[in-house]
Scaffold this active site. Structure first.
Site, PDB file in Angstrom:
ATOM      1  N   ASP A   1      82.828 -63.758 154.792  1.00  0.00           N
ATOM      2  CA  ASP A   1      84.208 -63.754 154.291  1.00  0.00           C
ATOM      3  C   ASP A   1      84.626 -65.132 153.783  1.00  0.00           C
ATOM      4  O   ASP A   1      85.377 -65.244 152.809  1.00  0.00           O
ATOM      5  CB  ASP A   1      85.176 -63.298 155.380  1.00  0.00           C
ATOM      6  CG  ASP A   1      84.936 -61.863 155.817  1.00  0.00           C
ATOM      7  OD1 ASP A   1      84.358 -61.097 155.027  1.00  0.00           O
ATOM      8  OD2 ASP A   1      85.332 -61.530 156.949  1.00  0.00           O
TER       9      ASP A   1
ATOM     10  N   ASP B   1      83.345 -59.640 162.900  1.00  0.00           N
ATOM     11  CA  ASP B   1      84.156 -60.822 162.639  1.00  0.00           C
ATOM     12  C   ASP B   1      84.264 -61.600 163.937  1.00  0.00           C
ATOM     13  O   ASP B   1      84.650 -61.051 164.969  1.00  0.00           O
ATOM     14  CB  ASP B   1      85.542 -60.424 162.145  1.00  0.00           C
ATOM     15  CG  ASP B   1      85.504 -59.781 160.770  1.00  0.00           C
ATOM     16  OD1 ASP B   1      84.572 -60.076 160.018  1.00  0.00           O
ATOM     17  OD2 ASP B   1      86.411 -58.992 160.464  1.00  0.00           O
TER      18      ASP B   1
END
Length: 87
Positions: free
Chosen positions: A53, A35
């Site tokens: 995401d 991330d």
């Protein structure tokens, strides 16, 4: 479900599927899902996420909107049919 769907519902499903494939690819290749998008506004710290995401979140959001709109239209059609039968 995606192949047999000929209306607008297939696009959010494809977005969710693409995000899931992206996360699966990262999990297989890198042994983790990195991330890298991180937002800070003053003292407020938002979630850390990646592009996959974003696709999953937007797909789910669009599916919810489509379902809410379809339910509203369905109830309007049912009300119209009800009114016609008693008119």
């Amino acid at each position: 479900m995606i192949i047999n769907n000929n209306n607008i519902r297939k696009y959010p499903l494809l977005m969710i599927f693409a995000g899931a494939c992206g996360n699966l690819y990262d999990r297989i290749v890198y042994k983790a899902v990195p991330d890298f998008i991180d937002f800070h506004v003053g003292e407020f710290h938002w979630f850390i996420f990646n592009v996959a995401d974003i696709f999953i979140s937007l797909g789910v959001f669009c599916m919810i909107l489509i379902e809410l709109i379809d339910i509203k239209v369905f109830h309007q059609i049912q009300l119209y049919k009800f009114c016609i039968t008693f008119y």
